[in-house]
Enzyme design. Structure first.
Site, mmCIF file in Angstrom:
data_model
loop_
_atom_site.group_PDB
_atom_site.id
_atom_site.type_symbol
_atom_site.label_atom_id
_atom_site.label_comp_id
_atom_site.label_asym_id
_atom_site.label_seq_id
_atom_site.Cartn_x
_atom_site.Cartn_y
_atom_site.Cartn_z
ATOM 1 N N GLU A 106 -1.470 -0.083 8.578
ATOM 2 C CA GLU A 106 -2.473 -0.958 9.187
ATOM 3 C C GLU A 106 -1.848 -1.834 10.261
ATOM 4 O O GLU A 106 -0.628 -1.877 10.419
ATOM 5 C CB GLU A 106 -3.121 -1.841 8.111
ATOM 6 C CG GLU A 106 -2.118 -2.718 7.375
ATOM 7 C CD GLU A 106 -2.709 -3.379 6.136
ATOM 8 O OE1 GLU A 106 -3.885 -3.780 6.166
ATOM 9 O OE2 GLU A 106 -1.980 -3.486 5.131
ATOM 10 N N ARG A 137 -1.431 -4.912 -6.020
ATOM 11 C CA ARG A 137 -1.255 -6.365 -6.015
ATOM 12 C C ARG A 137 -0.094 -6.711 -6.935
ATOM 13 O O ARG A 137 -0.075 -6.329 -8.112
ATOM 14 C CB ARG A 137 -2.548 -7.021 -6.511
ATOM 15 C CG ARG A 137 -2.609 -8.526 -6.413
ATOM 16 C CD ARG A 137 -3.886 -9.072 -7.042
ATOM 17 N NE ARG A 137 -5.091 -8.548 -6.440
ATOM 18 C CZ ARG A 137 -6.037 -7.880 -7.083
ATOM 19 N NH1 ARG A 137 -5.916 -7.632 -8.377
ATOM 20 N NH2 ARG A 137 -7.103 -7.438 -6.455
ATOM 21 N N HIS A 150 3.543 -7.451 1.773
ATOM 22 C CA HIS A 150 2.926 -8.362 2.734
ATOM 23 C C HIS A 150 1.846 -9.222 2.086
ATOM 24 O O HIS A 150 1.371 -8.938 0.986
ATOM 25 C CB HIS A 150 2.304 -7.571 3.887
ATOM 26 C CG HIS A 150 1.177 -6.666 3.469
ATOM 27 N ND1 HIS A 150 1.390 -5.387 3.013
ATOM 28 C CD2 HIS A 150 -0.159 -6.855 3.437
ATOM 29 C CE1 HIS A 150 0.235 -4.819 2.723
ATOM 30 N NE2 HIS A 150 -0.728 -5.691 2.966
ATOM 31 N N HIS A 161 0.842 -1.187 0.000
ATOM 32 C CA HIS A 161 0.000 0.000 0.000
ATOM 33 C C HIS A 161 0.884 1.247 0.000
ATOM 34 O O HIS A 161 1.916 1.279 0.682
ATOM 35 C CB HIS A 161 -0.910 0.027 1.229
ATOM 36 C CG HIS A 161 -1.684 -1.233 1.428
ATOM 37 N ND1 HIS A 161 -2.630 -1.679 0.524
ATOM 38 C CD2 HIS A 161 -1.663 -2.153 2.419
ATOM 39 C CE1 HIS A 161 -3.145 -2.812 0.967
ATOM 40 N NE2 HIS A 161 -2.571 -3.122 2.105
#
Length: 323
Positions: free
Chosen positions: A120, A198, A178, A103
């Site tokens: 996050e 992605r 991740h 991200h």
């Protein structure tokens, strides 16, 4: 006067999803779909959470912020974020591996998408034997080496693979490459953003289209943090009837709050809304003016103007706010 607010979950069908959000948390899912995510509290454009309880039932989160402003979110939060709710709360059921992804941070997300970045954290609610989380590079990597392994389908070999246990928590700054592995049930706290690059999808084909999902190789190159590090796991000793900090960053603070009997909380110093995510058990939330039940799988938003609450019963929660 405002009161503890519950919201209707927003369910997201995912190629890697399953049914644990129903079987573990008791939520009624669409019967034919593989649900990977339940968005418990969202201010994402197009997916704004709607109140499910009390006199404000049917109003959405955006409308509430417009009307109640700092009384709902806290004066400092409203001053910084305005009418945008800054956090997104999810329950994630990984019945298969999620893609390896990254991200963007705030700067890159603002330049490309007029959006927040996405830092996050994950809290492991449940896991199958040998389930793994993939987080960050396990060795020095540059763009050339990264692309070489990516093109060979061996990117996972460059990543830290964490064998997890229930109750583990992990912090994932924006830019960290991740993936959530198969067999994990996770509570996720993140910035309000739905931007994902992605990069590898395990050579998987979507049965609905017969094709692989879109990859974002070029976009990801400048978003990835290439340094090797392995300190993503948070270590905190559990306590009962008092909060234990799992993570504190500029965007959120998340505490573990395990209740056995009575826990009294004074939120006056925070100047922020507080989110309680109930992961196990059942609690009675007492506040000036009434009570609210909070059971496993439910999330509640405590408005900033509510300074004191008491939790009674037996339950495991995550307590989240803007520091």
């Amino acid at each position: 006067m405002l009161y503890p607010l519950k919201f209707k979950p927003i369910y997201k069908e995912r190629i890697w999803g399953g049914r644990k959000i129903e079987t573990v948390f008791g939520k009624k899912l669409p019967e034919t779909e593989k649900i990977g995510e339940s968005w418990e509290l969202s201010g994402v454009d197009g997916d704004i959470s709607v109140v499910a309880n009390g006199k404000l039932k049917g109003n959405n989160l955006q409308e509430l912020i417009e009307i109640y402003m700092g009384d709902l979110v806290g004066d400092k939060v409203f001053e910084k974020y305005g009418e945008e709710f800054p956090l997104l709360i999810k329950l994630i059921d990984a019945d298969d591996n999620l893609s390896i992804q990254v991200h963007p941070d705030d700067k890159l997300a603002a330049e490309r998408h007029h959006s927040f970045g996405k830092t996050e954290m994950w809290y492991v609610v449940g896991h199958e034997p040998d389930a793994r989380l993939y987080l960050g590079f396990n060795q020095p990597v540059d763009k050339e080496k990264y692309l070489k392994y990516l093109e060979a389908g061996k990117l996972a070999e460059l990543l830290n693979a964490y064998k997890v246990e229930d109750g583990d928590s992990y912090f994932i700054p924006a830019g960290t490459i991740h993936a959530i592995g198969k067999g994990l049930l996770i509570a996720e706290i993140q910035q309000t953003s739905d931007i994902t690059y992605r990069v590898f999808d395990w050579n998987r084909v979507d049965p609905k289209t017969g094709k692989g999902r879109e990859l974002h190789t070029a976009l990801a190159l400048d978003a990835i943090e290439y340094k090797a590090r392995s300190d993503y796991k948070t270590v905190a000793a559990p306590r009962t009837n008092a909060p234990v900090t799992l993570e504190k960053c500029p965007y959120f603070q998340t505490n573990s709050l395990i209740v056995d009997g009575t826990a009294e909380r004074d939120y006056a110093p925070l100047d922020s809304f507080v989110i309680l995510i109930c992961l196990d058990g059942k609690l009675e939330l007492e506040y000036e003016g009434g009570t609210e039940t909070l059971k496993k799988g439910e999330t509640v938003l405590i408005p900033a103007e509510m300074n004191e609450i008491t939790l009674q019963g037996n339950g495991k929660t995550l307590e989240v706010y803007v520091p």
